[in-house]
Write a protein that holds these residues in place. Structure first.
Motif, PDB file in Angstrom:
ATOM      1  N   THR A   1       0.833  -1.199   0.000  1.00  0.00           N
ATOM      2  CA  THR A   1       0.000   0.000   0.000  1.00  0.00           C
ATOM      3  C   THR A   1       0.874   1.258   0.000  1.00  0.00           C
ATOM      4  O   THR A   1       0.697   2.164  -0.810  1.00  0.00           O
ATOM      5  CB  THR A   1      -0.921   0.000   1.246  1.00  0.00           C
ATOM      6  OG1 THR A   1      -1.656  -1.220   1.233  1.00  0.00           O
ATOM      7  CG2 THR A   1      -1.881   1.166   1.206  1.00  0.00           C
ATOM      8  N   LYS A   2       1.820   1.308   0.936  1.00  0.00           N
ATOM      9  CA  LYS A   2       2.711   2.468   0.995  1.00  0.00           C
ATOM     10  C   LYS A   2       4.082   1.965   1.450  1.00  0.00           C
ATOM     11  O   LYS A   2       4.326   1.809   2.647  1.00  0.00           O
ATOM     12  CB  LYS A   2       2.167   3.501   1.990  1.00  0.00           C
ATOM     13  CG  LYS A   2       2.743   4.889   1.776  1.00  0.00           C
ATOM     14  CD  LYS A   2       1.974   5.924   2.593  1.00  0.00           C
ATOM     15  CE  LYS A   2       2.381   7.349   2.265  1.00  0.00           C
ATOM     16  NZ  LYS A   2       3.808   7.623   2.337  1.00  0.00           N
ATOM     17  N   PRO A   3       4.966   1.691   0.495  1.00  0.00           N
ATOM     18  CA  PRO A   3       6.209   0.991   0.849  1.00  0.00           C
ATOM     19  C   PRO A   3       7.177   1.854   1.661  1.00  0.00           C
ATOM     20  O   PRO A   3       7.279   3.064   1.452  1.00  0.00           O
ATOM     21  CB  PRO A   3       6.828   0.662  -0.508  1.00  0.00           C
ATOM     22  CG  PRO A   3       5.805   0.989  -1.526  1.00  0.00           C
ATOM     23  CD  PRO A   3       4.873   1.983  -0.929  1.00  0.00           C
ATOM     24  N   HIS A   4       7.855   1.187   2.585  1.00  0.00           N
ATOM     25  CA  HIS A   4       9.017   1.793   3.252  1.00  0.00           C
ATOM     26  C   HIS A   4      10.229   1.573   2.360  1.00  0.00           C
ATOM     27  O   HIS A   4      10.334   0.541   1.710  1.00  0.00           O
ATOM     28  CB  HIS A   4       9.307   1.067   4.570  1.00  0.00           C
ATOM     29  CG  HIS A   4       8.407   1.456   5.681  1.00  0.00           C
ATOM     30  ND1 HIS A   4       8.574   2.609   6.391  1.00  0.00           N
ATOM     31  CD2 HIS A   4       7.346   0.825   6.219  1.00  0.00           C
ATOM     32  CE1 HIS A   4       7.645   2.680   7.321  1.00  0.00           C
ATOM     33  NE2 HIS A   4       6.867   1.611   7.228  1.00  0.00           N
ATOM     34  N   HIS A   5      11.141   2.524   2.379  1.00  0.00           N
ATOM     35  CA  HIS A   5      12.407   2.317   1.671  1.00  0.00           C
ATOM     36  C   HIS A   5      13.540   2.617   2.630  1.00  0.00           C
ATOM     37  O   HIS A   5      13.515   3.631   3.321  1.00  0.00           O
ATOM     38  CB  HIS A   5      12.505   3.226   0.451  1.00  0.00           C
ATOM     39  CG  HIS A   5      11.557   2.859  -0.638  1.00  0.00           C
ATOM     40  ND1 HIS A   5      10.338   3.472  -0.802  1.00  0.00           N
ATOM     41  CD2 HIS A   5      11.634   1.904  -1.592  1.00  0.00           C
ATOM     42  CE1 HIS A   5       9.706   2.916  -1.821  1.00  0.00           C
ATOM     43  NE2 HIS A   5      10.462   1.957  -2.322  1.00  0.00           N
ATOM     44  N   GLY A   6      14.521   1.740   2.619  1.00  0.00           N
ATOM     45  CA  GLY A   6      15.648   1.943   3.520  1.00  0.00           C
ATOM     46  C   GLY A   6      16.645   2.930   2.941  1.00  0.00           C
ATOM     47  O   GLY A   6      16.618   3.247   1.754  1.00  0.00           O
ATOM     48  N   SER A   7      17.509   3.477   3.809  1.00  0.00           N
ATOM     49  CA  SER A   7      18.620   4.264   3.293  1.00  0.00           C
ATOM     50  C   SER A   7      19.824   4.028   4.185  1.00  0.00           C
ATOM     51  O   SER A   7      19.699   3.508   5.298  1.00  0.00           O
ATOM     52  CB  SER A   7      18.260   5.752   3.219  1.00  0.00           C
ATOM     53  OG  SER A   7      18.487   6.374   4.452  1.00  0.00           O
ATOM     54  N   MET A   8      20.976   4.384   3.663  1.00  0.00           N
ATOM     55  CA  MET A   8      22.232   4.119   4.383  1.00  0.00           C
ATOM     56  C   MET A   8      23.218   5.206   3.998  1.00  0.00           C
ATOM     57  O   MET A   8      23.225   5.651   2.853  1.00  0.00           O
ATOM     58  CB  MET A   8      22.733   2.730   3.945  1.00  0.00           C
ATOM     59  CG  MET A   8      24.141   2.383   4.372  1.00  0.00           C
ATOM     60  SD  MET A   8      24.474   0.634   3.955  1.00  0.00           S
ATOM     61  CE  MET A   8      26.245   0.665   3.923  1.00  0.00           C
ATOM     62  N   PRO A   9      24.018   5.683   4.952  1.00  0.00           N
ATOM     63  CA  PRO A   9      24.963   6.758   4.621  1.00  0.00           C
ATOM     64  C   PRO A   9      26.038   6.304   3.629  1.00  0.00           C
ATOM     65  O   PRO A   9      26.298   5.118   3.485  1.00  0.00           O
ATOM     66  CB  PRO A   9      25.611   7.102   5.968  1.00  0.00           C
ATOM     67  CG  PRO A   9      24.743   6.506   7.006  1.00  0.00           C
ATOM     68  CD  PRO A   9      24.095   5.314   6.377  1.00  0.00           C
ATOM     69  N   SER A  10      26.644   7.279   2.992  1.00  0.00           N
ATOM     70  CA  SER A  10      27.750   7.032   2.064  1.00  0.00           C
ATOM     71  C   SER A  10      29.041   6.985   2.889  1.00  0.00           C
ATOM     72  O   SER A  10      29.552   8.014   3.311  1.00  0.00           O
ATOM     73  CB  SER A  10      27.795   8.176   1.052  1.00  0.00           C
ATOM     74  OG  SER A  10      29.000   8.144   0.338  1.00  0.00           O
ATOM     75  N   TRP A  11      29.543   5.771   3.133  1.00  0.00           N
ATOM     76  CA  TRP A  11      30.682   5.648   4.054  1.00  0.00           C
ATOM     77  C   TRP A  11      31.997   6.061   3.423  1.00  0.00           C
ATOM     78  O   TRP A  11      32.962   6.342   4.135  1.00  0.00           O
ATOM     79  CB  TRP A  11      30.756   4.232   4.632  1.00  0.00           C
ATOM     80  CG  TRP A  11      29.598   4.018   5.533  1.00  0.00           C
ATOM     81  CD1 TRP A  11      28.430   3.400   5.236  1.00  0.00           C
ATOM     82  CD2 TRP A  11      29.462   4.516   6.871  1.00  0.00           C
ATOM     83  NE1 TRP A  11      27.571   3.476   6.312  1.00  0.00           N
ATOM     84  CE2 TRP A  11      28.183   4.151   7.324  1.00  0.00           C
ATOM     85  CE3 TRP A  11      30.304   5.236   7.724  1.00  0.00           C
ATOM     86  CZ2 TRP A  11      27.715   4.478   8.592  1.00  0.00           C
ATOM     87  CZ3 TRP A  11      29.840   5.555   8.989  1.00  0.00           C
ATOM     88  CH2 TRP A  11      28.565   5.182   9.407  1.00  0.00           C
ATOM     89  N   GLY A  12      32.031   6.112   2.079  1.00  0.00           N
ATOM     90  CA  GLY A  12      33.241   6.598   1.421  1.00  0.00           C
ATOM     91  C   GLY A  12      33.548   8.040   1.806  1.00  0.00           C
ATOM     92  O   GLY A  12      34.675   8.499   1.689  1.00  0.00           O
TER      93      GLY A  12
END
Lengths: 242, 291
Positions: free
Chosen positions: B258-269
């Motif tokens: 119905t309303k998807p969650h999306h993950g995120s992650m920092p740019s470790w570079g």
């Protein structure tokens, strides 16, 4: 009886004692305080440091209101183990627009001088609401009340006040303070006007709701910009060596 | 005021103060104390000369040898790098695949990776990569959203997921699941049907059900035929009970569709050097039996 035994004359006479103390304080003050205003090397000349955006500034006020500085420092000292864990040591230039600075003096929690970009907004929000949801061993209190709306009606006056103590906000910055604050939460465009005024500002509604501007949005915007303004790949070490 | 006199018991002089017959002794400071005091004063003068101390009108005295705390740190870091270079220079030069093949190098990289993981990754992915149900994916299972090879993991750590880094995974919106319910692409009834089908994929796929057709029309491109995954990076396989945001139940699937969650992650570079990321890569790869 040497000359060192003669201080009794000074110490038992109120007038001489007062004059002596006054001279002592004047000399100490001149030597310790005055040079801070004239020494050009106190604040390093590095690029990137800018005044806080209106939203970051509101977040900073929340940081102070909630007493975050009591447990978190914002001062990475030039020691091997600190630099290994937290990143490049803090520069005076990085807090030149902080009134008052948030260096802190005690670490119950970790240093936050370079916490910007280390966590996602999602993590920060969960962590503020209940730290044990993400870090089981944490002893930090929860701050669920940060989901309340942010009162930013006096934001322009805040900028103006800071300008009075030397933060270089322009007339334009002050005039647009309110719209800048709202745009930082609501816009996800990479060429939003606020990014020209405040480069590297962290955009978006941290709590996932761009319609309502919450205290959480402000605090996250502030935390996410900490320590990210200076690009250290462009700084020559010998120019900041003290 | 009494007169200053020699006290008969201690042999010291008195100050001349007297209260109800009690007289105050004027015992001088001990010799050893006076000596240390003057030695300290002389030491301080030497310190002023050797170390940076006095401010001038526009600068400060740099001391005889030009010592500085930040310069000292640079020396300390150089020494430390040298002490670690036996291994770190090898890791710097080797590819992650080569590190994984070299047993002794891998041992070292695993220890370094574990320490870096504790400081930087465990906040979300948990100690040992066990993940956090409903929020952050486990790294200790066989499901790899963004690929489980060493090179894939290295890329994911370096650029992160859905962040402002242009090279981040899904940062261009390519791995954003449509809001099938919230945007009205499917009706609530269709979503219920497809959810039943998706849950059935974990055991026996409900072949011929209305959900199967909806799945084939809308979901297969990303989640693969029969939900085996592999359609596009970031779209998880659905034929397992492993989920990031919801429970592997009908309700869970309905919520996500119905309303998807999306993950995120920092740019470790942006935070960590390439060598640390290589050590992290082999460590993370080992957690879930990477591919």
């Amino acid at each position: 009886m040497s000359v060192f035994n003669q201080h009794k004359v000074l110490e038992t006479n109120v007038f001489f004692l007062a004059v002596g103390i006054l001279l002592f304080v004047i000399v100490g003050g001149l030597v310790e305080i005055v040079p801070l205003f004239s020494i050009s090397s106190t604040i390093e000349k590095v690029g990137g440091v800018r005044p806080y955006s209106p939203l970051e500034l509101m977040g900073r006020d929340i940081y102070i209101r909630e007493g975050c500085y009591l447990c978190h420092s914002q001062m990475i000292r030039p020691f091997k183990d600190e630099v290994e864990r937290y990143g490049h040591y803090s520069l005076a230039a990085e807090s030149k627009y902080d009134h008052p600075f948030q260096w802190g003096s005690k670490r119950t929690g970790p240093d936050l001088a370079r916490v910007g970009g280390k966590y996602t907004d999602d993590w920060l929000v969960r962590h503020f609401i209940n730290p044990r949801d993400v870090v089981p061993e944490s002893i930090m209190p929860g701050y669920p009340h940060l989901r309340k709306p942010l009162d930013y009606s006096d934001i322009a006056a805040k900028l103006e006040t800071l300008r009075a103590v030397g933060v270089p906000y322009t007339d334009d910055d002050i005039k647009n303070a309110k719209t800048d604050l709202e745009e930082q939460v609501r816009s996800d465009s990479s060429d939003a006007a606020i990014l020209k005024r405040y480069p590297k500002a962290h955009m978006g509604a941290a709590d996932g709701n761009p319609k309502a501007i919450s205290q959480m949005d402000a605090l996250v915007a502030y935390v996410q910009v900490l320590g990210t303004m200076v690009d250290f790949t462009a700084v020559k070490p010998e120019t900041i060596r003290r | 005021m009494a007169s200053i006199e020699k006290d008969s018991v201690s042999g010291q002089m008195t100050t001349g103060h007297e209260w109800d017959g009690i007289k105050e002794l004027n015992t001088p400071l001990p010799k050893w104390w006076i000596v240390i005091f003057w030695v300290s004063v002389i030491w301080a003068i030497g310190y002023w000369i050797v170390y940076p101390s006095w401010p001038t009108t526009s600068n400060y005295s740099h001391g005889l040898f030009g010592w500085s705390a930040r310069g000292q740190l640079e020396e300390d870091l150089k020494d430390q790098k040298l002490a670690r270079s036996q291994w770190l220079s090898k890791i710097e030069a080797a590819s992650v695949e080569d590190i994984a093949k070299d047993k002794s190098l891998l041992n070292y990289a695993m220890v370094g990776g574990k320490i870096a993981f504790g400081e930087n990754c465990a906040a979300c992915h948990g100690t040992g990569g066990i993940g956090r149900p409903g929020a952050y994916p486990s790294l200790a299972d066989d499901v790899w959203l963004w690929g489980g090879t060493l090179a894939d993991i290295q890329q994911t750590i370096t650029h992160g997921v859905r962040n402002s880094d242009p090279a981040s995974r899904g940062g261009d919106g390519s791995a954003t699941m449509p809001s099938f319910g919230a945007d009205g692409i499917l009706t609530p009834e269709q979503i219920s049907q497809v959810a039943e089908y998706v849950v059935s994929l974990q055991k026996t796929p409900a072949a011929g059900s209305p959900g199967e057709k909806i799945f084939n029309d809308n979901c297969v491109a990303c989640h693969g035929q029969g939900g085996v995954g592999g359609g596009i990076p970031g779209a998880p396989p659905l034929n397992t009970a492993i989920r990031t945001f919801t429970k592997p139940t009908v309700e869970g699937v309905i919520a996500q569709v119905t309303k998807p969650h999306h993950g995120s992650m920092p740019s470790w570079g942006r935070r960590l050097d390439a060598t640390t990321i290589k050590m992290l890569t082999v460590y993370v790869h080992s957690l879930g039996g990477g591919k």
